[in-house]
Every structure is written in structure tokens, then in C-alpha cells.
Motif scaffolding. Structure first.
Motif, PDB file in Angstrom:
ATOM      1  N   SER A  75       0.811  -1.213   0.000  1.00 22.39           N
ATOM      2  CA  SER A  75       0.000   0.000   0.000  1.00 22.39           C
ATOM      3  C   SER A  75       0.847   1.267   0.000  1.00 22.39           C
ATOM      4  O   SER A  75       0.332   2.360  -0.139  1.00 22.39           O
ATOM      5  CB  SER A  75      -0.969   0.024   1.188  1.00 22.39           C
ATOM      6  OG  SER A  75      -2.000   0.938   0.926  1.00 22.39           O
ATOM      7  N   ALA A 135       0.480  15.709   1.206  1.00 22.31           N
ATOM      8  CA  ALA A 135       0.528  14.245   1.368  1.00 22.31           C
ATOM      9  C   ALA A 135      -0.828  13.687   0.985  1.00 22.31           C
ATOM     10  O   ALA A 135      -1.788  14.440   0.794  1.00 22.31           O
ATOM     11  CB  ALA A 135       0.862  13.871   2.803  1.00 22.31           C
ATOM     12  N   GLY A 136      -0.911  12.361   0.937  1.00 25.21           N
ATOM     13  CA  GLY A 136      -2.171  11.721   0.567  1.00 25.21           C
ATOM     14  C   GLY A 136      -3.302  12.101   1.502  1.00 25.21           C
ATOM     15  O   GLY A 136      -4.394  12.494   1.061  1.00 25.21           O
ATOM     16  N   ALA A 137      -3.054  11.998   2.805  1.00 28.27           N
ATOM     17  CA  ALA A 137      -4.110  12.304   3.773  1.00 28.27           C
ATOM     18  C   ALA A 137      -4.545  13.766   3.642  1.00 28.27           C
ATOM     19  O   ALA A 137      -5.726  14.095   3.801  1.00 28.27           O
ATOM     20  CB  ALA A 137      -3.617  12.006   5.184  1.00 28.27           C
ATOM     21  N   THR A 171      -6.759   6.510   7.136  1.00 27.03           N
ATOM     22  CA  THR A 171      -6.891   7.955   6.885  1.00 27.03           C
ATOM     23  C   THR A 171      -8.261   8.302   6.294  1.00 27.03           C
ATOM     24  O   THR A 171      -8.718   9.426   6.452  1.00 27.03           O
ATOM     25  CB  THR A 171      -5.807   8.447   5.908  1.00 27.03           C
ATOM     26  OG1 THR A 171      -5.811   7.607   4.755  1.00 27.03           O
ATOM     27  CG2 THR A 171      -4.433   8.443   6.554  1.00 27.03           C
ATOM     28  N   ASN A 172      -8.928   7.350   5.620  1.00 27.12           N
ATOM     29  CA  ASN A 172     -10.225   7.664   4.991  1.00 27.12           C
ATOM     30  C   ASN A 172     -11.273   8.032   6.040  1.00 27.12           C
ATOM     31  O   ASN A 172     -11.815   9.139   6.014  1.00 27.12           O
ATOM     32  CB  ASN A 172     -10.726   6.530   4.096  1.00 27.12           C
ATOM     33  CG  ASN A 172      -9.884   6.306   2.841  1.00 27.12           C
ATOM     34  OD1 ASN A 172     -10.167   5.425   2.048  1.00 27.12           O
ATOM     35  ND2 ASN A 172      -8.825   7.079   2.647  1.00 27.12           N
ATOM     36  N   THR A 213     -10.761   2.804  -2.632  1.00 25.67           N
ATOM     37  CA  THR A 213      -9.425   2.603  -3.192  1.00 25.67           C
ATOM     38  C   THR A 213      -9.605   1.493  -4.228  1.00 25.67           C
ATOM     39  O   THR A 213     -10.194   0.469  -3.910  1.00 25.67           O
ATOM     40  CB  THR A 213      -8.456   2.144  -2.081  1.00 25.67           C
ATOM     41  OG1 THR A 213      -8.597   3.013  -0.970  1.00 25.67           O
ATOM     42  CG2 THR A 213      -7.027   2.162  -2.549  1.00 25.67           C
ATOM     43  N   THR A 217      -7.289  -2.306  -0.865  1.00 28.29           N
ATOM     44  CA  THR A 217      -6.064  -2.592  -0.120  1.00 28.29           C
ATOM     45  C   THR A 217      -5.768  -4.094  -0.041  1.00 28.29           C
ATOM     46  O   THR A 217      -4.756  -4.480   0.527  1.00 28.29           O
ATOM     47  CB  THR A 217      -6.135  -2.000   1.298  1.00 28.29           C
ATOM     48  OG1 THR A 217      -7.234  -2.618   1.976  1.00 28.29           O
ATOM     49  CG2 THR A 217      -6.335  -0.503   1.268  1.00 28.29           C
ATOM     50  N   ASP A 242      -9.432   7.161  -3.640  1.00 31.73           N
ATOM     51  CA  ASP A 242      -8.156   7.210  -2.923  1.00 31.73           C
ATOM     52  C   ASP A 242      -7.109   6.630  -3.865  1.00 31.73           C
ATOM     53  O   ASP A 242      -7.092   5.430  -4.125  1.00 31.73           O
ATOM     54  CB  ASP A 242      -8.286   6.387  -1.631  1.00 31.73           C
ATOM     55  CG  ASP A 242      -6.981   6.304  -0.850  1.00 31.73           C
ATOM     56  OD1 ASP A 242      -5.911   6.412  -1.471  1.00 31.73           O
ATOM     57  OD2 ASP A 242      -7.041   6.117   0.376  1.00 31.73           O
ATOM     58  N   ALA A 244      -3.993   5.984  -3.740  1.00 31.87           N
ATOM     59  CA  ALA A 244      -2.748   5.383  -3.229  1.00 31.87           C
ATOM     60  C   ALA A 244      -2.320   4.191  -4.077  1.00 31.87           C
ATOM     61  O   ALA A 244      -1.137   3.885  -4.157  1.00 31.87           O
ATOM     62  CB  ALA A 244      -2.932   4.962  -1.778  1.00 31.87           C
ATOM     63  N   ASN A 266      -0.977  10.175  -4.450  1.00 37.50           N
ATOM     64  CA  ASN A 266       0.183  10.343  -3.570  1.00 37.50           C
ATOM     65  C   ASN A 266       1.414  10.346  -4.472  1.00 37.50           C
ATOM     66  O   ASN A 266       1.802   9.297  -5.001  1.00 37.50           O
ATOM     67  CB  ASN A 266       0.297   9.176  -2.596  1.00 37.50           C
ATOM     68  CG  ASN A 266      -1.032   8.815  -1.968  1.00 37.50           C
ATOM     69  OD1 ASN A 266      -2.008   8.540  -2.672  1.00 37.50           O
ATOM     70  ND2 ASN A 266      -1.087   8.803  -0.665  1.00 37.50           N
ATOM     71  N   HIS A 268       4.420  10.508  -3.810  1.00 37.24           N
ATOM     72  CA  HIS A 268       5.536   9.700  -3.279  1.00 37.24           C
ATOM     73  C   HIS A 268       5.289   8.209  -3.455  1.00 37.24           C
ATOM     74  O   HIS A 268       6.153   7.406  -3.168  1.00 37.24           O
ATOM     75  CB  HIS A 268       5.776  10.015  -1.802  1.00 37.24           C
ATOM     76  CG  HIS A 268       4.517  10.038  -0.998  1.00 37.24           C
ATOM     77  ND1 HIS A 268       3.674  11.116  -1.015  1.00 37.24           N
ATOM     78  CD2 HIS A 268       3.950   9.119  -0.205  1.00 37.24           C
ATOM     79  CE1 HIS A 268       2.644  10.845  -0.245  1.00 37.24           C
ATOM     80  NE2 HIS A 268       2.775   9.647   0.262  1.00 37.24           N
TER      81      HIS A 268
HETATM   82  C1  LIG Z   1      -0.675   5.755   1.920  1.00 33.31           C
HETATM   83  C2  LIG Z   1      -2.140   5.697   1.880  1.00 33.31           C
HETATM   84  C3  LIG Z   1      -2.923   6.803   2.269  1.00 33.31           C
HETATM   85  C4  LIG Z   1      -2.354   8.034   2.937  1.00 33.31           C
HETATM   86  O1  LIG Z   1      -1.407   8.688   2.197  1.00 33.31           O
HETATM   87  P1  LIG Z   1      -0.213   9.543   2.832  1.00 33.31           P
HETATM   88  O2  LIG Z   1       0.453  10.125   1.654  1.00 33.31           O
HETATM   89  O3  LIG Z   1       0.637   8.566   3.599  1.00 33.31           O
HETATM   90  O4  LIG Z   1      -0.823  10.574   3.730  1.00 33.31           O
HETATM   91  C5  LIG Z   1      -4.292   6.731   2.075  1.00 33.31           C
HETATM   92  N1  LIG Z   1      -4.874   5.620   1.588  1.00 33.31           N
HETATM   93  C6  LIG Z   1      -4.151   4.518   1.233  1.00 33.31           C
HETATM   94  C7  LIG Z   1      -4.860   3.323   0.680  1.00 33.31           C
HETATM   95  C8  LIG Z   1      -2.764   4.520   1.393  1.00 33.31           C
HETATM   96  O5  LIG Z   1      -2.046   3.438   1.062  1.00 33.31           O
END
Ligand SMILES: *Cc1c(COP(=O)(O)O)cnc(C)c1O
Length: 481
Positions: A75, A135-137, A171-172, A213, A217, A242, A244, A266, A268
Motif C-alpha cells: 500500500s 501528502a495523501g491524507a 486515513t479515509n 481505493t 487494499t 483514494d 494510493a 500520492n 511519493h
Molecule cells: C498511503 C495511503 C494513504 C495516505 O497517504 P499519505 O500520503 O501517507 O498521507 C491513504 N490511503 C491509502 C490506501 C494509502 O495506502
């Protein structure tokens, strides 16, 4: 392994003497209000330059990183970060920009951001993009604030609910409640997908959005995504993607084409910019046309070849970050996209899927698959069988460190007992995947023959077993005299 010594200070040992200033020193004691003055300053350590250099270089060599070893942290898409990205981000014309320079002097930077937005629109099939979040969140927060603003603008006050599946990243739901939505969780079905009946049961005119997502996941593509999107849209709700796990679908499927209204990426993860380490991160949020006017301002726009920052956005949720996003990270993501091109990015996703499925067929000989299906870019195994022999997923993860690989993600997603979530990424060679599978085979054999060896691991790392809760909460960062 040699014990790390931190208390190295010796009285009066010095590295450098700062020369006496040839101007009059300001007396800070008297010019600053006393409430801002700290009385409890700790003493600084006294060391020679060589001792300082050795200390920090040794510490850095105790770090594990993608540049030193395999990092199958599911993930998180821990792919190799090409060095050319850093090279380009370090160019004088990028590094020495000041965010307050007038638009006419930063045309190149704006042009880069504009092109990056265009590429992202094309990759995800959406109409407008912001590059501000860090960042993603943070992107989730931005996206949900946009959704909230959309319903407020429509004076639709009932929309209080955000639906998340039980496989969602933490984070969701956290972001949804931060935006004062009520979070409603729905169960996955026996195939690890959104259960359509559970979804139908919670759909009504109170629903603002569903966060998904895809692939989820578990590394599984939601096959019923078209059905899901039409059900959610029928009750007037929106779909949040999402992103990610975008590394699995570039050039293959576009979130916008499968009915999503908002998505975050994201940078990164999929776009090879560095993960954390305390440094700046980056995230793009893309939306469909009906949400574009609510995005953070300013937006980077282009008119007749001139690039500019558009502040004239009366419906915007406002700024979500100082200035315009972490520009150096945006340069890296842009460099990555340019280096690969469209066909190359599609191949990245295909190779990520191939690597994951190849590794899965090796690993399943020793660890039970949570869902026995062709996976996308990652897969989840359960160590329940191993736990019956007295060794749990966490202990297996620690034993892997002894073999100089990073552990997979553990105990996530929550729907799988003793979960180990493995994502090799496209950047790893067949040899690395084979060797990781052999390491897992060896650890599995140890569990059967000498479980204590695994339970007491790690044995070869600079620090052995730590109290995980306390190590994160009571950091010992300060030099003590
Ligand atoms: C990594 C991730 C996030 C959060 O992203 P960040 O960049 O770490 O804040 C959200 N959802 C999923 C499924 C992730 O793998």
C-alpha cells in the motif's frame, strides 16, 4: 553488534571557535519579551568535528531505505526514486526561486506545474487539478472539503454521511470525521470486494460520498465499480477515489472513466518522489468539472502561452497550504512522468501487476493467500497457520529484518487475520523477488523447526526488540548532560 553510544560529550572538546564579531552584538536578553525566553535550555554536547561526522554517518548507515534493500511495504508503493529526479529538482533555476517573485519571473516553474496538472488530468480522466496538498491524507482532506463545499453551495444540508469499506486505509474515516461527516462502514463480501447489498442498505439522500481505493487494499480490482458508481450517483452522492494504489492502473483504467468525481494521487507512491523521512511530500487532487470551482486557490492556469496564478475563485475552499505546494517534489514527479511518457507509465503498471502475481505464486507455497485471485500490484497473505505454531505476523516481520529486507505491511487490511501485505513494485528484478520468496521459505521452515529463533528476532539489527508503543511516544531525542 557494537552498542551505539550516544553520550559522547567531553568537557571543553570543540570543533570550531566562532570568531569574535566585529560589530556590536544585540542584547537579545533585553530586547525580547521575557515570556519568549527559555530558561531550560539543555547544554549542547562538546565534540570534535570528526566525532560529529562519524556519529551522524554511522546513524545514517543504520537506516533502512529503498536505496539499501528490498522494501515490500504493501500500500506504500516503495518504488525506487530515480536519481535524475533529484538532479533536476536541484537545478539552480528551481532551487533558488522565491515564492514571492512576480509571475513574469517564474514562468518556467508555472509552466512545469501546468504541464504536470495536464498530465495528471490525462492519467486519471478528470478536468481540473490542484497541486497544493502535502501528502495523501492532506489530499483526502482537500477532496472532502471540496465535496462539502459543493453540497453547501447546492444548499443540500442533509449530506452528512461518508461511506467507507472495511478495507479502507485508516486515513479515509479519519479524514471524513475531521470534516465533520458521519462515517458509515460497509462490509466486504467473501471475495474481498464491496458488498453490493450492504452498500444499498446504507445509500440514501444523506450520503455525501463513498471513499474507495481501487484496486482496494487487498490488491483486488473492484469488478462492480460501474454498478457501485451508478448506485451512489442515483442517490445524489459523489465518489472519492483514494489514489494510493494508482500504480496498478496507469494507462489501463482511469478513475474518471469509472465514475469517480474526485481523486487524490500520492506523488511519493506512484510518481517516485521520496517517502517522508521528515521531508516535504506532495499530492495532487483532481476533480470533475462540476467540482473545479471549489478547488483550493490559487490555481495555475495558462492563457495564450502566459502562465498565471488564478486567485479569482469565489467558491474556492481557500488555501490548504502555504504558497503553491512543495515545488521540489512536483519537479521530481514531473521528471518521472516525462522520463516514462504515456506508454512507459502503462508499462510501469503492467510490470507492477506482473511482479506482484509472480511473487504471489512463490509465496503462496508457504503462506495462505487471503483471497485466491489474480491480484493487481499487491497481495495479502495470512500468517494464521504460522500463528497456530506459535509465531505471529509481527514476529515474522521482525525476523525478515535479519535478512536485510524491510517487512511487508502488517495487520492491515483489518479484515485479514495476521495479515502480511506484500507489494514488490515494478522496479524490482526477478532475482530480488526470488530471493525474497526464499527468505520467506526459510523463515517458514524456522517456524516449524525453531520457532523461538523467529519469536526472539531481530538478532542482527542495530537495535533489537523495542517497546513499540513507548518508542513512538517517549522519544529520547535530546542530548543529556
Ligand atoms: C498511503 C495511503 C494513504 C495516505 O497517504 P499519505 O500520503 O501517507 O498521507 C491513504 N490511503 C491509502 C490506501 C494509502 O495506502
Amino acid at each position: 553488534m557494537e552498542k551505539l553510544l550516544y553520550e559522547k560529550s567531553r568537557p571543553n572538546r570543540i570543533a570550531h571557535k566562532i570568531p569574535q564579531p566585529d560589530v556590536k552584538m544585540a542584547n537579545l536578553q533585553s530586547s525580547l519579551p521575557s515570556k519568549f525566553l527559555r530558561k531550560d535550555l539543555c547544554k549542547l554536547p562538546e565534540l570534535s568535528e570528526l566525532e560529529v561526522v562519524r556519529h551522524f554517518v554511522n546513524l545514517s548507515q543504520n537506516n533502512f531505505s529503498i536505496d539499501t534493500g528490498f522494501y515490500p511495504l504493501g500500500s506504500c508503493t516503495m518504488k525506487y526514486n530515480p536519481k535524475i529526479n533529484d538532479e533536476l529538482a536541484r537545478l539552480d533555476g528551481f532551487v533558488n526561486l522565491h515564492p514571492y517573485q512576480p509571475e513574469s519571473q517564474v514562468q518556467g516553474a508555472l509552466e512545469l506545474m501546468w504541464h504536470l496538472q495536464e498530465y495528471i488530468k490525462e492519467i486519471v480522466g478528470m478536468d481540473a487539478v490542484t497541486l497544493q496538498p502535502a501528502a495523501g491524507a492532506h489530499g483526502e482532506l482537500t477532496g472532502l472539503l471540496v465535496i462539502k463545499a459543493f453540497f453547501e453551495h447546492k444548499q443540500d444540508k442533509k449530506r452528512k454521511v461518508v461511506i467507507v469499506p472495511d478495507t479502507a486505509h485508516g486515513t479515509n474515516p479519519a479524514t471524513a470525521s475531521l470534516c465533520s461527516f458521519d462515517v458509515v462502514e460497509i462490509k466486504s463480501n467473501e471475495y474481498g470486494m464491496v458488498d453490493i447489498d450492504s452498500l444499498k442498505a446504507v445509500l440514501n439522500e444523506n450520503v455525501a460520498a463513498i471513499m474507495l481505493t481501487n484496486p482496494n487494499t487487498l490488491g483486488l480490482f473492484e469488478e462492480e465499480i460501474n454498478h457501485i458508481q451508478s448506485l451512489v450517483h442515483q442517490v445524489g452522492g459523489l465518489l472519492y477515489y483514494d489514489g494510493a494504489n494508482l500504480n496498478a492502473i496507469m494507462g489501463l483504467v482511469r478513475p474518471g472513466d469509472t465514475g469517480f468525481d474526485v481523486c487524490h494521487l500520492n506523488l511519493h507512491k506512484t510518481f517516485s518522489t521520496p517517502h517522508g523521512g521528515g521531508g516535504p511530500g506532495g499530492c495532487a487532487v483532481a476533480v470533475r468539472e462540476h467540482l473545479a470551482s471549489f478547488l483550493p486557490k490559487p490555481m495555475v492556469k495558462m492563457d495564450n502561452g502566459r502562465y498565471y496564478l488564478d486567485y479569482d475563485m469565489p467558491q474556492s475552499i481557500g488555501k490548504v497550504k502555504g504558497y503553491y505546494g512543495n515545488f521540489g517534489i512536483l519537479v521530481r514527479a514531473y521528471a518521472y512522468m516525462l522520463a516514462y511518457g504515456g506508454a512507459g507509465l502503462t508499462q510501469v503498471s503492467r510490470d507492477a501487476i506482473l511482479n506482484a502475481n509472480y511473487l504471489k505464486t512463490l509465496v503462496r507455497q508457504y503462506f495462505d493467500l487471503a483471497y485466491d485471485k489474480t491480484c493487481m500490484h499487491e497481495f495479502v497473505v495470512s500468517a494464521s497457520k504460522q500463528k497456530e505454531l506459535g509465531v505471529n505476523a509481527s514476529q515474522i516481520a521482525k525476523r525478515l529484518l535479519d535478512f536485510k529486507v524491510h517487512s511487508p505491511t502488517m495487520y492491515f487490511p483489518l479484515v485479514v487475520h495476521e495479515a502480511l501485505m506484500i507489494e514488490p513494485t515494478e522496479t524490482e528484478s526477478k532475482e530480488t523477488l526470488d530471493s525474497f520468496a526464499q527468505i520467506l521459505a526459510k523463515v517458514n521452515e524456522e517456524i516449524n523447526t525453531n520457532p523461538e529463533l523467529v519469536r526472539s528476532a531481530p538478532h542482527n539489527t542495530p537495535v533489537a526488540k523495542i517497546d513499540e508503543a513507548m518508542a513512538a511516544r517517549k522519544l529520547n531525542l535530546c542530548y543529556k548532560d
